[in-house]
Design an enzyme around this catalytic site. Structure first.
Site, mmCIF file in Angstrom:
data_model
loop_
_atom_site.group_PDB
_atom_site.id
_atom_site.type_symbol
_atom_site.label_atom_id
_atom_site.label_comp_id
_atom_site.label_asym_id
_atom_site.label_seq_id
_atom_site.Cartn_x
_atom_site.Cartn_y
_atom_site.Cartn_z
ATOM 1 N N HIS A 461 0.835 -1.205 0.000
ATOM 2 C CA HIS A 461 0.000 0.000 0.000
ATOM 3 C C HIS A 461 0.869 1.254 0.000
ATOM 4 O O HIS A 461 0.694 2.149 -0.837
ATOM 5 C CB HIS A 461 -0.914 -0.022 1.235
ATOM 6 N N GLU A 462 1.789 1.329 0.940
ATOM 7 C CA GLU A 462 2.629 2.526 1.034
ATOM 8 C C GLU A 462 3.543 2.658 -0.187
ATOM 9 O O GLU A 462 3.843 3.777 -0.619
ATOM 10 C CB GLU A 462 3.440 2.515 2.329
#
Length: 670
Positions: A461-462
């Site tokens: 995600h990051e």
């Protein structure tokens, strides 16, 4: 002696020279940088020449370079390695920076120049990107209060400064509660805990200077404890401490701060002519209105609650089978859910984690970006903000693209959660300026470091956010990278999570930490089959938080936020054994700053698009279809905020999605 923050940095790629910077440099550095920025501002506002795009808008884009060189390393250090001195500096800086923001954005002379350009925009022969930057600049000035006069003008400045102070206090109180609480675990208390969790608890004890094992409020430690500890009494103590962050009374209690923040936000919105803060905040988002947000959340709430209640009945029966009578409680859910997963999906997290080694998952994220976008990553040996952090030179076809920095481990003094930020953003106005992007997570340290499947998703995600920054290709920094609508910014990050679920990615990178053997085919299938396991619980705790956030801001500010929170949860029929993911006193997304205020729904709004966007890859021939990857970069990842978010998505996909793809992706479709 020259302040290293304000010199020309001769480090590789002009990274901050952390080996030369000390905490004593920040306060004088800020004062000097503000003096320089004020001189730059005066040059723009007192320019006797008629306003032009170059002498006004581009001059604003270039203003404050020294200020960024002071603040980007400072706020990184304050977030990832907080100390009493850095916290004091944050408290000192917050009102000063809020005042500076008002000096710029509420400057009448400056706004008059921007307004003159905006009114004459059709005669200026501007590019599409320049027109977009002019439009956004003018809109930002209006929304900041540049058109206000008299008492309203002065009051809004006061409100902004007070909000900046309160946001800092809220954050520091939460960090103090997370840092200070821990519970020592005896040998009897370790009963039933898997080896990886014991090792994590032992490492946490060493960091605290305590013999043996301790439990802290780090998510990477407390969640697996709630999953695996058979000691219901200890689970209750741990869980209640976790959810009481910011609500323990005394100087770190955030409840009165939250009430004052909500009152000031409502006043701010009304000073600017809006009915309430939600109307003000959502005006510039894809959703546009509180009603649109509420509709999405309630469309998801019904199926999620139905699933959660069915799951709760099964977990309660399991608990009663263990001889524990009474209701299923919040500290029971994860324990019995983990036992149920082991039975129904033949999946044991303790057996899974050795295949999800941190270093391998980083390589998996890199490898996917290489296959999709042609990126390559070479380790860099450079001074960074903390010994845990690592840096890579990111290239494509031999050309430098960005510097990527990863700071992955939990530690005392580090803000909880995970996020992506940048020391420097991409732009072309000052030359080909390439970004310096940092991912921050809070994974448990180990030898080697092992992740849960949720941890691995967080990493992907990051990294999706990082790609949005690294692949940016615009001229103006104000619309670069993640400078997009809040309910669009989570699209690249949540979309990238899907590549973790691609079997060939896991077959290559999910290898046992001890033997190097690939994950067995049966385990791989079981893991992917269980990817949506317990989504009733996860969706309910999230949507409840988003609905409370919306209710706080869609109307007059509640005098008692905790009572308002209780009213909202009662009105939607919150299941007894599930609580909000973020209760008000530790809801940093909403109260640490304005970022996600009245905007916590954004993850779900973006999820509607990310589910649909990944379907586009599958329809086109697979997760690594080169044509779809090129379209993703062209219309989403490289464009920043150069167009409205819905126009960008339409250019990529050809249509806007409905909620059906989200429900299907979460396993909640009827």
């Amino acid at each position: 002696m020259t302040n290293p923050l304000l010199t020309d940095w001769t480090t590789p790629f002009e990274l901050p020279p952390f080996d030369m910077i000390s905490d004593d440099d920040f306060a004088p550095g800020l004062e000097q940088a503000l003096t320089l920025a004020r001189a730059e501002l005066a040059t723009i506002t007192t320019n006797p020449d008629a306003p032009t795009f170059t002498n006004t808008i581009e001059a604003l884009e270039l203003m404050g370079d020294k200020l960024n060189k002071v603040l980007s390393p400072f706020y990184t250090l304050a977030a990832v390695d907080s100390t009493p001195k850095r916290e004091a500096l944050q408290r000192e800086f917050s009102p000063k920076l809020a005042a500076w923001g008002s000096e710029v954005m509420m400057n009448r002379a400056l706004f008059e120049r921007v307004e003159a350009l905006y009114q004459a925009r059709d005669t200026l022969d501007l590019t599409a990107e320049q027109l977009r930057v002019l439009y956004l600049s003018r809109r930002n000035f209006v929304r900041a209060g540049a058109q206000l006069e008299g008492g309203a003008y002065e009051r809004l400045k006061q409100v902004k400064e007070r909000l900046a102070v309160l946001g800092t206090e809220f954050t520091q109180n939460l960090l103090a509660d997370e840092r200070d609480w821990f519970m020592e675990l005896s040998q009897d208390d370790l009963e039933g805990l898997p080896d990886f969790l014991k090792a994590t608890a032992k490492a946490a004890a060493a960091e605290k200077g305590v013999e043996g094992h301790v439990l802290t409020l780090s998510r990477s430690l407390i969640v697996p404890f709630l999953q695996f500890s058979p000691r219901r009494d200890l689970r209750e103590v741990a869980y209640e401490a976790w959810v009481a962050r910011g609500a323990n009374g005394g100087k770190t209690d955030n409840r009165e701060i939250a009430a004052e923040i909500l009152a000031l936000r409502h006043e701010r919105a009304q000073l600017l002519g809006y009915e309430n803060f939600a109307a003000y905040k959502l005006e510039t988002e894809m959703a546009k209105t509180p009603d649109a947000v509420r509709k999405l959340l309630m469309d998801v709430w019904g199926p999620a609650k139905t699933q959660a209640e069915a799951d709760a009945a099964i977990l309660t029966e399991m608990m009663h089978g263990d001889g524990v009578n009474g209701d299923l409680e919040a500290w029971d859910w994860r324990y019995y859910s983990e036992k149920r997963r082991a039975v129904e999906h033949d999946l044991d997290e303790a057996a899974l984690k050795p295949y999800l080694q941190l270093e391998n998952m980083i390589e998996a994220a890199f490898d996917c970006s290489s296959r999709l976008f042609g990126l390559n990553f070479k380790p860099l040996e450079v001074p960074l903000h903390h010994p845990d952090a690592k840096a890579w030179d990111v290239t494509r076809d031999g050309q430098h693209v960005a510097v990527f920095i990863g700071d992955y481990f939990a530690r005392s003094g580090k803000r909880s959660g995970a996020w992506c930020s940048a020391f420097r953003s991409q732009q072309k106005l000052k030359g080909d300026i390439r970004p310096h992007v940092i991912n921050v997570c809070n994974f448990a340290k180990g030898e080697p470091a092992l992740l849960s499947y949720d941890d691995a998703r967080t990493l992907f995600h990051e990294f999706g956010h990082a790609l949005h920054q690294m692949l940016s290709n615009v001229t103006y920094e104000s619309i670069s990278g993640t400078s997009v609508a809040r309910d669009f910014v989570e699209l690249p990050s949540q979309l990238y999570e899907h590549w973790l679920e691609v079997p060939e990615v896991l077959q290559k990178h999910a290898r046992h930490a001890d033997t190097g053997a690939p994950m067995p085919e049966a385990l791989l299938k079981q893991m992917l089959k269980a990817a949506n396991y317990d989504q009733g619980f996860a969706t309910v705790e999230y949507v409840a938080s988003a609905l409370v956030d919306l209710a706080f801001h869609d109307g007059p500010a509640p005098t008692d936020p905790m009572a308002k929170q209780a009213d909202v949860l009662d009105s939607i029929g919150m299941p007894h054994a599930i609580r909000m993911r973020h209760a008000t006193p530790h809801f940093a997304h909403v109260f640490a700053g304005d970022g996600y205020s009245s905007g916590y729904y954004s993850y779900m709004w973006s999820e509607v698009m990310d589910a649909d966007a990944f379907e586009a890859f599958e329809e086109a021939g697979g997760a690594f279809d080169p044509d779809m990857a090129a379209k993703l970069e062209q219309f989403i990842l490289s464009t920043g905020g150069s167009q409205e978010a819905d126009a960008l998505y339409m250019a990529f996909r050809g249509k806007m999605p409905g909620v059906e793809a989200l429900l299907k992706g979460r396993g909640l479709a009827a």
